[in-house]
Write a protein that holds these residues in place. Sequence first.
Motif, short mmCIF file in Angstrom:
data_model
loop_
_atom_site.label_atom_id
_atom_site.label_comp_id
_atom_site.label_asym_id
_atom_site.label_seq_id
_atom_site.Cartn_x
_atom_site.Cartn_y
_atom_site.Cartn_z
N GLU A 277 0.84 -1.01 0.07
CA GLU A 277 -0.05 -0.01 0.30
C GLU A 277 0.92 1.04 0.13
O GLU A 277 1.68 1.32 0.81
N VAL A 278 0.89 2.16 -0.99
CA VAL A 278 1.38 3.31 -1.05
C VAL A 278 0.11 4.52 -0.73
O VAL A 278 -0.95 4.65 -1.31
N HIS A 279 0.62 5.27 0.21
CA HIS A 279 -0.30 6.20 0.64
C HIS A 279 -0.83 7.39 -0.81
O HIS A 279 -0.04 7.74 -1.40
N GLY A 280 -2.05 7.41 -0.64
CA GLY A 280 -2.85 8.11 -1.68
C GLY A 280 -2.90 7.45 -2.88
O GLY A 280 -3.67 8.11 -4.18
N SER A 281 -2.86 5.94 -3.16
CA SER A 281 -2.59 5.33 -4.48
C SER A 281 -4.11 4.74 -4.56
O SER A 281 -4.75 4.42 -3.59
N GLU A 282 -4.50 4.50 -5.81
CA GLU A 282 -5.80 3.85 -5.93
C GLU A 282 -5.47 2.90 -7.07
O GLU A 282 -4.78 2.85 -8.13
N THR A 283 -6.16 1.63 -7.05
CA THR A 283 -6.16 0.60 -7.79
C THR A 283 -7.57 0.09 -8.24
O THR A 283 -8.39 -0.05 -7.39
N ILE A 284 -7.85 0.12 -9.48
CA ILE A 284 -9.09 -0.64 -9.95
C ILE A 284 -8.74 -1.67 -11.13
O ILE A 284 -8.11 -1.54 -12.02
N LEU A 285 -9.28 -2.98 -10.71
CA LEU A 285 -8.92 -4.11 -11.36
C LEU A 285 -9.90 -3.91 -12.67
O LEU A 285 -11.08 -3.59 -12.59
N GLN A 286 -9.20 -4.14 -13.93
CA GLN A 286 -9.91 -3.96 -15.32
C GLN A 286 -10.36 -5.34 -15.87
O GLN A 286 -11.40 -5.04 -16.58
N GLY A 287 -9.64 -6.48 -15.51
CA GLY A 287 -10.04 -7.51 -16.15
C GLY A 287 -8.75 -8.73 -15.90
O GLY A 287 -7.88 -8.40 -15.38
N ARG A 288 -9.19 -9.88 -16.54
CA ARG A 288 -8.25 -11.01 -16.27
C ARG A 288 -8.31 -11.89 -17.45
O ARG A 288 -9.48 -12.25 -17.90
N ILE A 289 -7.15 -12.36 -17.84
CA ILE A 289 -7.00 -13.54 -19.07
C ILE A 289 -5.83 -14.26 -18.63
O ILE A 289 -4.89 -14.04 -18.61
N GLY A 290 -6.53 -15.60 -18.22
CA GLY A 290 -5.62 -16.63 -17.70
C GLY A 290 -4.96 -16.10 -16.41
O GLY A 290 -5.78 -15.90 -15.42
N ASP A 291 -3.80 -15.88 -16.28
CA ASP A 291 -3.11 -15.34 -15.16
C ASP A 291 -2.62 -14.12 -15.05
O ASP A 291 -1.78 -13.49 -14.31
N ILE A 292 -3.16 -13.40 -16.20
CA ILE A 292 -2.64 -11.84 -16.57
C ILE A 292 -3.84 -11.05 -16.03
O ILE A 292 -4.72 -11.11 -16.63
N VAL A 293 -3.49 -10.21 -15.04
CA VAL A 293 -4.49 -9.43 -14.42
C VAL A 293 -4.00 -7.90 -14.93
O VAL A 293 -2.81 -7.49 -14.75
N ILE A 294 -5.15 -7.26 -15.54
CA ILE A 294 -4.86 -5.94 -16.00
C ILE A 294 -5.50 -5.02 -14.91
O ILE A 294 -6.84 -5.21 -14.74
N TYR A 295 -4.96 -3.82 -14.61
CA TYR A 295 -5.43 -2.97 -13.67
C TYR A 295 -5.10 -1.56 -13.72
O TYR A 295 -4.06 -1.20 -14.35
N TYR A 296 -5.98 -0.57 -13.46
CA TYR A 296 -5.74 0.70 -13.34
C TYR A 296 -4.90 1.34 -12.00
O TYR A 296 -5.31 0.59 -10.98
N TYR A 297 -3.79 2.02 -11.96
CA TYR A 297 -3.31 2.37 -10.78
C TYR A 297 -2.63 3.79 -10.89
O TYR A 297 -2.14 4.22 -12.00
N GLN A 298 -2.91 4.43 -9.91
CA GLN A 298 -2.13 5.76 -9.69
C GLN A 298 -2.02 6.06 -8.53
O GLN A 298 -2.50 5.72 -7.41
N SER A 299 -0.79 6.88 -8.31
CA SER A 299 -0.29 7.26 -7.07
C SER A 299 0.43 8.80 -7.44
O SER A 299 0.08 9.33 -8.49
N GLN A 300 1.01 9.39 -6.36
CA GLN A 300 1.61 10.53 -6.68
C GLN A 300 2.54 10.43 -7.88
O GLN A 300 2.73 11.83 -8.43
N ASP A 301 3.18 9.50 -8.11
CA ASP A 301 4.11 9.41 -9.28
C ASP A 301 3.85 8.79 -10.47
O ASP A 301 4.60 9.07 -11.46
N ILE A 302 2.98 7.91 -10.51
CA ILE A 302 2.52 7.32 -11.58
C ILE A 302 1.12 7.19 -11.86
O ILE A 302 0.17 7.36 -10.88
N ARG A 303 0.65 7.04 -13.22
CA ARG A 303 -0.64 6.76 -13.37
C ARG A 303 -0.59 6.13 -14.62
O ARG A 303 -0.01 6.27 -15.82
N GLY A 304 -1.61 5.03 -14.73
CA GLY A 304 -1.77 4.07 -16.03
C GLY A 304 -2.41 2.96 -15.81
O GLY A 304 -2.99 2.70 -14.86
N ILE A 305 -2.35 2.14 -16.98
CA ILE A 305 -3.19 0.67 -16.94
C ILE A 305 -1.80 -0.38 -17.11
O ILE A 305 -1.07 -0.11 -17.93
#
Length: 478
Positions: A277-305
């Motif tokens: 856990e990183v202070h101020g971060s947010e994670t939203i799971l987008q989907g899963r194919i097999g064992d690949i989990v794709i997610y949206y993530y943002q914190s103070q330093d980074i944002r993306g999928i």
Amino acid sequence: MKVAFNLKKNILKIFILIFCVALFLTGCATVSDVKDKNGNNIYFNDITYFQGQIAIVGDYLYYGNSYTASDAENFDYHSAEETGYLGRLNLSNISYSTKEDEDGYVNPSPIGTEWVNGRFVGFQNQYMFALGEYLYFTSANAHSTSSGEIDYTQISLFRIKFNGDGFEELNGTSVFRFDENSILTAQKGSDGNNYIILYVPADEDSSSYNLYSIRIGNSIGSVQTLAENITSVAICDKDSMVKNIIFTTESENENYDTTAVKSVDFATGVVSENNLEVHGSETILQGRIGDIVIYYYQSQDIRGIFYNDLSKENNNLFNGGKEFYITSSSDDTISQINKIDNGYIFISDRNGSLIYKPTLSLVENGTNSTPVKILESSEFSDILFVDGDYVYYSYETDNSICRVSVKDKQKETIVTMSSLISGQCGFDGNYIYYYAQLENNSNETEESDTEITDTNYYLYRVDTTGTGQPQLLSKVEK
């Protein structure tokens, strides 16, 4: 005369006894057993799924005879049940009658349609699959509350043997809220047993969701609550080696305004932490194919999928380490992720377009994986399934089912009807099954001024290449 009468009476008793014994031995089957080429009853060792609205068992198609949306205004359950029952049809020799009735009407139904069970099954939340000697399916809730009200948008779970025996509602009167964000799937667990998994609203306002599992197979387990008040989820599929569910919740750490990422083994119910856990971060799971989990993530330093491969070491870190899709805004999340060819397709939630990404990472083995727009949001309504390098989709505006190749972006129309239900289908590898109204839905003859209009949506099928003519599969009531 009396002796003859007694003899007839005794013969009748014997006949009745033989009939009762036969009935006892065969159960209360409504249709015949389904046999394989060796004469044995069909049995599925694994969950067999055909996109939800149908199931193929041997030569037989199982389906809802007609379609009605249970969340539609003025929905009438009893009317929908009259034509939307569970039926079946032998696909090995489909034929149609040309015989006219007294009014000159020729019924367009295929010969040999069979009624299997009267439960209403043709609706928007249908999830049908075969396992063992049973067909599992959903139905609109028909249980009344203590005040006598019925919420038909909720769902109930059922199973029935292929011959109509053994009909039962799973876990009695258990019903589940269901909305556009809900997920219902059936997967094999870490213990080798099969489970139905539900991600459904926790309450009426749908602000958070609960996660449940039910063991299925030779016996039915009770409803197990896996997690409550969760905000996003990524459930394993048939290709997953790691049999678990990743989910997000609000952090329980009072010192952090962040999202907690956890996993649960849906067979054992064991929950574990999966992120730093990183202070101020947010994670939203987008989907899963097999064992690949794709997610949206943002914190103070980074944002993306980003993506995380659960089969690799350090698979518990959801901290934006591997980028999947470049984004600069929090509303540019993605959904409906599917594996296709060597890459992935998904919907951009920001503009609604269909995107193809040739490989998993941004650059993989020297291959450029720049996402390519395949369809504008105005060109399709619902993604149905993928097959080979084709994406099959429905377009409500044109009442059509189409496909597009991710290799050359060439679009083809498979079928167009006068009125077609978008987003609901079955797929058996060769045919697409869909609901539409009769093309000629009135019967008006010279001998009669009576006009019969049928507004029901019946099941059709068409070849995936669109080269054949649509075939009506449902029984049509005049």
